[in-house]
Scaffold this motif. Sequence first.
Motif, PDB file in Angstrom:
ATOM      1  N   ARG A  75       0.833  -1.217   0.000  1.00  0.00           N
ATOM      2  CA  ARG A  75       0.000   0.000   0.000  1.00  0.00           C
ATOM      3  C   ARG A  75       0.858   1.255   0.000  1.00  0.00           C
ATOM      4  NH1 ARG A  75      -5.748   0.129   1.319  1.00  0.00           N
ATOM      5  NH2 ARG A  75      -5.115   2.265   1.603  1.00  0.00           N
ATOM      6  N   TRP A  76       1.890   1.273   0.849  1.00  0.00           N
ATOM      7  CA  TRP A  76       2.777   2.429   0.923  1.00  0.00           C
ATOM      8  C   TRP A  76       3.540   2.618  -0.388  1.00  0.00           C
ATOM      9  CZ3 TRP A  76       8.165   2.131   0.702  1.00  0.00           C
ATOM     10  CH2 TRP A  76       8.827   3.345   0.882  1.00  0.00           C
ATOM     11  N   ALA A  77       4.094   1.540  -0.925  1.00  0.00           N
ATOM     12  CA  ALA A  77       4.909   1.634  -2.133  1.00  0.00           C
ATOM     13  C   ALA A  77       4.075   2.007  -3.354  1.00  0.00           C
ATOM     14  CB  ALA A  77       5.645   0.320  -2.375  1.00  0.00           C
ATOM     15  N   ALA A  78       2.843   1.535  -3.424  1.00  0.00           N
ATOM     16  CA  ALA A  78       1.987   1.883  -4.552  1.00  0.00           C
ATOM     17  C   ALA A  78       1.639   3.374  -4.533  1.00  0.00           C
ATOM     18  CB  ALA A  78       0.722   1.038  -4.533  1.00  0.00           C
ATOM     19  N   LYS A  79       1.411   3.927  -3.353  1.00  0.00           N
ATOM     20  CA  LYS A  79       1.117   5.365  -3.248  1.00  0.00           C
ATOM     21  C   LYS A  79       2.327   6.210  -3.624  1.00  0.00           C
ATOM     22  CE  LYS A  79      -2.457   5.090   0.256  1.00  0.00           C
ATOM     23  NZ  LYS A  79      -2.832   5.393   1.640  1.00  0.00           N
ATOM     24  N   GLN A  80       3.519   5.721  -3.295  1.00  0.00           N
ATOM     25  CA  GLN A  80       4.751   6.456  -3.588  1.00  0.00           C
ATOM     26  C   GLN A  80       5.303   6.135  -4.984  1.00  0.00           C
ATOM     27  OE1 GLN A  80       5.908   8.732  -1.473  1.00  0.00           O
ATOM     28  NE2 GLN A  80       4.252   8.240  -0.051  1.00  0.00           N
ATOM     29  N   ALA A  81       4.686   5.194  -5.679  1.00  0.00           N
ATOM     30  CA  ALA A  81       5.125   4.735  -7.004  1.00  0.00           C
ATOM     31  C   ALA A  81       6.504   4.085  -6.946  1.00  0.00           C
ATOM     32  CB  ALA A  81       5.086   5.861  -8.025  1.00  0.00           C
ATOM     33  N   TYR A  82       6.785   3.357  -5.872  1.00  0.00           N
ATOM     34  CA  TYR A  82       8.014   2.575  -5.750  1.00  0.00           C
ATOM     35  C   TYR A  82       7.690   1.139  -6.131  1.00  0.00           C
ATOM     36  CZ  TYR A  82       9.792   6.470  -2.896  1.00  0.00           C
ATOM     37  OH  TYR A  82      10.188   7.695  -2.440  1.00  0.00           O
ATOM     38  N   ARG A  84       9.478  -1.437  -7.217  1.00  0.00           N
ATOM     39  CA  ARG A  84      10.314  -2.541  -6.722  1.00  0.00           C
ATOM     40  C   ARG A  84       9.879  -2.919  -5.303  1.00  0.00           C
ATOM     41  NH1 ARG A  84      16.458  -1.314  -6.752  1.00  0.00           N
ATOM     42  NH2 ARG A  84      15.919  -0.839  -8.899  1.00  0.00           N
ATOM     43  N   SER A  85       9.643  -1.930  -4.471  1.00  0.00           N
ATOM     44  CA  SER A  85       9.171  -2.195  -3.105  1.00  0.00           C
ATOM     45  C   SER A  85       7.766  -2.804  -3.119  1.00  0.00           C
ATOM     46  CB  SER A  85       9.162  -0.909  -2.283  1.00  0.00           C
ATOM     47  OG  SER A  85      10.472  -0.403  -2.161  1.00  0.00           O
ATOM     48  N   ALA A  86       6.934  -2.364  -4.059  1.00  0.00           N
ATOM     49  CA  ALA A  86       5.586  -2.936  -4.163  1.00  0.00           C
ATOM     50  C   ALA A  86       5.653  -4.410  -4.542  1.00  0.00           C
ATOM     51  CB  ALA A  86       4.764  -2.158  -5.182  1.00  0.00           C
ATOM     52  N   ALA A  87       6.584  -4.772  -5.420  1.00  0.00           N
ATOM     53  CA  ALA A  87       6.741  -6.176  -5.809  1.00  0.00           C
ATOM     54  C   ALA A  87       7.206  -7.022  -4.627  1.00  0.00           C
ATOM     55  CB  ALA A  87       7.726  -6.295  -6.968  1.00  0.00           C
ATOM     56  N   ILE A  88       8.091  -6.480  -3.808  1.00  0.00           N
ATOM     57  CA  ILE A  88       8.528  -7.205  -2.612  1.00  0.00           C
ATOM     58  C   ILE A  88       7.365  -7.353  -1.638  1.00  0.00           C
ATOM     59  CG2 ILE A  88      10.058  -7.107  -0.601  1.00  0.00           C
ATOM     60  CD1 ILE A  88      12.146  -5.766  -2.424  1.00  0.00           C
ATOM     61  N   GLY A  89       6.515  -6.327  -1.538  1.00  0.00           N
ATOM     62  CA  GLY A  89       5.322  -6.415  -0.689  1.00  0.00           C
ATOM     63  C   GLY A  89       4.378  -7.506  -1.159  1.00  0.00           C
ATOM     64  N   VAL A  90       4.183  -7.619  -2.460  1.00  0.00           N
ATOM     65  CA  VAL A  90       3.330  -8.686  -3.005  1.00  0.00           C
ATOM     66  C   VAL A  90       3.945 -10.052  -2.702  1.00  0.00           C
ATOM     67  CG1 VAL A  90       2.461  -9.711  -5.141  1.00  0.00           C
ATOM     68  CG2 VAL A  90       2.270  -7.263  -4.773  1.00  0.00           C
ATOM     69  N   ALA A  91       5.262 -10.161  -2.855  1.00  0.00           N
ATOM     70  CA  ALA A  91       5.939 -11.431  -2.547  1.00  0.00           C
ATOM     71  C   ALA A  91       5.770 -11.787  -1.073  1.00  0.00           C
ATOM     72  CB  ALA A  91       7.417 -11.334  -2.913  1.00  0.00           C
ATOM     73  N   LEU A  92       5.852 -10.788  -0.189  1.00  0.00           N
ATOM     74  CA  LEU A  92       5.651 -11.044   1.245  1.00  0.00           C
ATOM     75  C   LEU A  92       4.231 -11.515   1.544  1.00  0.00           C
ATOM     76  CD1 LEU A  92       7.579  -8.106   2.950  1.00  0.00           C
ATOM     77  CD2 LEU A  92       7.874 -10.532   3.442  1.00  0.00           C
ATOM     78  N   MET A  93       3.267 -11.018   0.802  1.00  0.00           N
ATOM     79  CA  MET A  93       1.879 -11.441   1.028  1.00  0.00           C
ATOM     80  C   MET A  93       1.620 -12.859   0.535  1.00  0.00           C
ATOM     81  SD  MET A  93      -0.595  -8.213   0.234  1.00  0.00           S
ATOM     82  CE  MET A  93       0.116  -7.732  -1.322  1.00  0.00           C
ATOM     83  N   PHE A 118      17.381  -3.020   1.557  1.00  0.00           N
ATOM     84  CA  PHE A 118      18.508  -2.766   0.673  1.00  0.00           C
ATOM     85  C   PHE A 118      18.109  -2.293  -0.716  1.00  0.00           C
ATOM     86  CE2 PHE A 118      20.513  -5.727   3.741  1.00  0.00           C
ATOM     87  CZ  PHE A 118      21.458  -4.856   4.221  1.00  0.00           C
ATOM     88  N   PHE A 119      16.955  -2.715  -1.206  1.00  0.00           N
ATOM     89  CA  PHE A 119      16.530  -2.368  -2.566  1.00  0.00           C
ATOM     90  C   PHE A 119      15.412  -1.335  -2.577  1.00  0.00           C
ATOM     91  CE2 PHE A 119      18.063  -6.820  -3.118  1.00  0.00           C
ATOM     92  CZ  PHE A 119      19.215  -6.486  -3.809  1.00  0.00           C
ATOM     93  N   ARG A 120      15.344  -0.510  -1.560  1.00  0.00           N
ATOM     94  CA  ARG A 120      14.298   0.512  -1.545  1.00  0.00           C
ATOM     95  C   ARG A 120      14.601   1.541  -2.627  1.00  0.00           C
ATOM     96  NH1 ARG A 120      16.257   1.945   4.288  1.00  0.00           N
ATOM     97  NH2 ARG A 120      18.220   2.926   3.733  1.00  0.00           N
ATOM     98  N   ASP A 121      13.576   2.130  -3.148  1.00  0.00           N
ATOM     99  CA  ASP A 121      13.733   3.055  -4.289  1.00  0.00           C
ATOM    100  C   ASP A 121      14.178   4.423  -3.868  1.00  0.00           C
ATOM    101  OD1 ASP A 121      10.897   1.428  -5.591  1.00  0.00           O
ATOM    102  OD2 ASP A 121      12.965   1.148  -6.224  1.00  0.00           O
TER     103      ASP A 121
END
Length: 121
Positions: A75-82, A84-93, A118-121
């Motif tokens: 949710r946070w990464a999608a709002k910020q348009a990050y 790579r972080s959004a993909a990691i969030g989906v993987a965590l879910m 480490f891979f934050r945008d």
Amino acid sequence: MSRLLVVVPGETVRHPDDDPDPAFWTSSHRVEPGRSIGAGSGASGALRLRSAIMPSPANLFALVVFSITGFAVFRWAAKQAYWRSAAIGVALMIYPYFVDRTWLLYAIGLGLCAALHFFRD
């Protein structure tokens, strides 16, 4: 560990007296010897009752924690348009539903959280 009855197509029911753990069977699980459950003829239409092991509390805890963390990150990464972080969030879910070993569940979850750092945008 708790046991759960799972119905598997294509196999016949085992009689409770043949089970090495008679305390597992209750009166609702009793079946006549050689009798099948389900429609159809032969092995294709029969159903078999099998016992499966429920996930441990450690597995359930990891599933909830990493899934909620992944949802919050997504949710946070999608709002910020990050993305790579959004993909990691989906993987965590998603990954906890496919991993059944406790140590591997925690290792992958912590690895994905480290990747998020480490891979934050």
